[in-house]
Design a protein around this motif. Structure first.
Motif, mmCIF file in Angstrom:
data_model
loop_
_atom_site.group_PDB
_atom_site.id
_atom_site.type_symbol
_atom_site.label_atom_id
_atom_site.label_comp_id
_atom_site.label_asym_id
_atom_site.label_seq_id
_atom_site.Cartn_x
_atom_site.Cartn_y
_atom_site.Cartn_z
ATOM 1 N N ARG A 19 4.442 -3.667 -1.985
ATOM 2 C CA ARG A 19 5.328 -2.503 -1.924
ATOM 3 C C ARG A 19 5.327 -1.992 -0.493
ATOM 4 O O ARG A 19 4.434 -2.314 0.290
ATOM 5 C CB ARG A 19 4.900 -1.414 -2.897
ATOM 6 N N ASP A 20 6.332 -1.211 -0.160
ATOM 7 C CA ASP A 20 6.419 -0.623 1.172
ATOM 8 C C ASP A 20 5.178 0.205 1.480
ATOM 9 O O ASP A 20 4.667 0.911 0.608
ATOM 10 C CB ASP A 20 7.652 0.276 1.289
ATOM 11 N N LYS A 21 4.703 0.128 2.692
ATOM 12 C CA LYS A 21 3.635 0.957 3.237
ATOM 13 C C LYS A 21 2.259 0.690 2.633
ATOM 14 O O LYS A 21 1.328 1.460 2.855
ATOM 15 C CB LYS A 21 3.983 2.429 3.116
ATOM 16 N N LEU A 22 2.089 -0.375 1.854
ATOM 17 C CA LEU A 22 0.792 -0.648 1.231
ATOM 18 C C LEU A 22 -0.275 -0.943 2.283
ATOM 19 O O LEU A 22 -1.390 -0.430 2.205
ATOM 20 C CB LEU A 22 0.907 -1.797 0.223
ATOM 21 N N ALA A 23 0.064 -1.743 3.282
ATOM 22 C CA ALA A 23 -0.908 -2.044 4.339
ATOM 23 C C ALA A 23 -1.312 -0.757 5.054
ATOM 24 O O ALA A 23 -2.504 -0.512 5.298
ATOM 25 C CB ALA A 23 -0.325 -3.049 5.323
ATOM 26 N N ARG A 24 -0.328 0.087 5.394
ATOM 27 C CA ARG A 24 -0.621 1.355 6.067
ATOM 28 C C ARG A 24 -1.527 2.231 5.215
ATOM 29 O O ARG A 24 -2.488 2.830 5.705
ATOM 30 C CB ARG A 24 0.679 2.098 6.367
ATOM 31 N N ASP A 25 -1.261 2.299 3.923
ATOM 32 C CA ASP A 25 -2.060 3.145 3.032
ATOM 33 C C ASP A 25 -3.496 2.637 2.927
ATOM 34 O O ASP A 25 -4.439 3.431 2.954
ATOM 35 C CB ASP A 25 -1.424 3.210 1.643
ATOM 36 N N LEU A 26 -3.670 1.332 2.838
ATOM 37 C CA LEU A 26 -5.018 0.762 2.740
ATOM 38 C C LEU A 26 -5.789 0.971 4.042
ATOM 39 O O LEU A 26 -6.927 1.437 4.035
ATOM 40 C CB LEU A 26 -4.941 -0.726 2.393
ATOM 41 N N VAL A 27 -5.176 0.654 5.164
ATOM 42 C CA VAL A 27 -5.841 0.806 6.462
ATOM 43 C C VAL A 27 -6.159 2.275 6.730
ATOM 44 O O VAL A 27 -7.247 2.610 7.219
ATOM 45 C CB VAL A 27 -4.975 0.194 7.582
ATOM 46 N N GLY A 28 -5.255 3.158 6.392
ATOM 47 C CA GLY A 28 -5.495 4.587 6.580
ATOM 48 C C GLY A 28 -6.673 5.079 5.750
ATOM 49 O O GLY A 28 -7.499 5.868 6.224
ATOM 50 N N ALA A 29 -6.768 4.626 4.498
ATOM 51 C CA ALA A 29 -7.866 5.037 3.622
ATOM 52 C C ALA A 29 -9.210 4.548 4.170
ATOM 53 O O ALA A 29 -10.216 5.256 4.069
ATOM 54 C CB ALA A 29 -7.637 4.492 2.215
ATOM 55 N N ILE A 30 -9.210 3.377 4.760
ATOM 56 C CA ILE A 30 -10.445 2.838 5.353
ATOM 57 C C ILE A 30 -10.860 3.701 6.541
ATOM 58 O O ILE A 30 -12.019 4.106 6.662
ATOM 59 C CB ILE A 30 -10.239 1.365 5.762
ATOM 60 N N GLY A 31 -9.926 4.028 7.408
ATOM 61 C CA GLY A 31 -10.213 4.847 8.576
ATOM 62 C C GLY A 31 -10.683 6.248 8.215
ATOM 63 O O GLY A 31 -11.576 6.803 8.869
ATOM 64 N N ARG A 32 -10.101 6.836 7.165
ATOM 65 C CA ARG A 32 -10.505 8.191 6.755
ATOM 66 C C ARG A 32 -11.944 8.236 6.261
ATOM 67 O O ARG A 32 -12.544 9.309 6.232
ATOM 68 C CB ARG A 32 -9.555 8.726 5.679
ATOM 69 N N ARG A 33 -12.489 7.121 5.890
ATOM 70 C CA ARG A 33 -13.875 7.075 5.425
ATOM 71 C C ARG A 33 -14.844 6.694 6.546
ATOM 72 O O ARG A 33 -16.000 6.412 6.302
ATOM 73 C CB ARG A 33 -13.985 6.147 4.237
ATOM 74 N N GLY A 34 -14.335 6.650 7.778
ATOM 75 C CA GLY A 34 -15.201 6.419 8.931
ATOM 76 C C GLY A 34 -15.513 4.969 9.224
ATOM 77 O O GLY A 34 -16.415 4.682 10.016
ATOM 78 N N CYS A 35 -14.781 4.050 8.619
ATOM 79 C CA CYS A 35 -15.026 2.618 8.838
ATOM 80 C C CYS A 35 -14.065 2.068 9.888
ATOM 81 O O CYS A 35 -12.937 2.539 10.026
ATOM 82 C CB CYS A 35 -14.841 1.837 7.545
#
Length: 179
Positions: free
Chosen positions: A17-33
């Motif tokens: 789906r649109d923006k799935l990569a962005r959503d996954l990468v963003g969630a990883i970054g928000r957790r400090g990884c």
């Protein structure tokens, strides 16, 4: 004292789906990884991602705890394991193997057998089937990254590779990766 990094390998698969990569990468970054290595690619109508994450023990704990809920929220199936970065291998030279051939059920297996029999290590494979625009023939392209031991004579390996390609009715190239 320097902070010790921890590593987590994750593999994610789900409907694209649109923006799935962005959503996954963003969630990883928000957790400090941090993302140390990443491959994101479509597989048919699905999204696939393989990643090596790194961070301190606190960030890894947050990420590991969040993954089941994150997977559900994003509509992904996620597997993960604690990991380490790959060890450098100075006794190998990196080569790129490229093959274009008619689609054949055992093509990849034959090429992997060849490289294994030669004492080399295939470290990355990318394959794509397609229909030729000119003839409509079912074709396949393969790209491989191969570690060749430094004691192998390059021309001997290249000649043997070309013989295998001829047997498979394939066009192939085997060249050093210049980085």
């Amino acid at each position: 004292m320097p902070e010790i990094k921890k590593y987590l390998s994750i593999v994610a698969l789900g409907a694209n789906r649109d923006k799935l990569a962005r959503d996954l990468v963003g969630a990883i970054g928000r957790r400090g990884c941090e993302i140390s290595e990443c491959r994101i690619t479509p597989l048919g109508d699905h999204f696939s991602a393989s990643m090596l994450l790194c961070g301190n023990w606190s960030a890894m704990g947050k990420m590991e705890s969040a993954l089941p809920g994150l997977a559900e929220h994003l509509g992904l199936s996620v597997q993960f394991q604690h990991s380490r970065p790959a060890e450098p291998q100075s006794d190998f030279r990196p080569y790129a193997a490229e093959v274009v051939a008619p689609q054949q059920p055992r093509l990849l297996a034959e090429l992997l057998d060849f490289f294994t029999d030669q004492g080399t290590s295939v470290i990355e494979v990318s394959c794509q089937a397609y229909d030729s625009g000119l003839t409509g023939a079912a074709m396949c392209t393969m790209h491989m990254a191969v570690h060749v031991p430094t004691n192998h004579h390059p021309q001997t390996l290249r000649d043997a590779f070309m013989d295998v390609c001829d047997d498979l009715h394939a066009d192939g190239l085997l060249d050093p990766i210049k980085t």
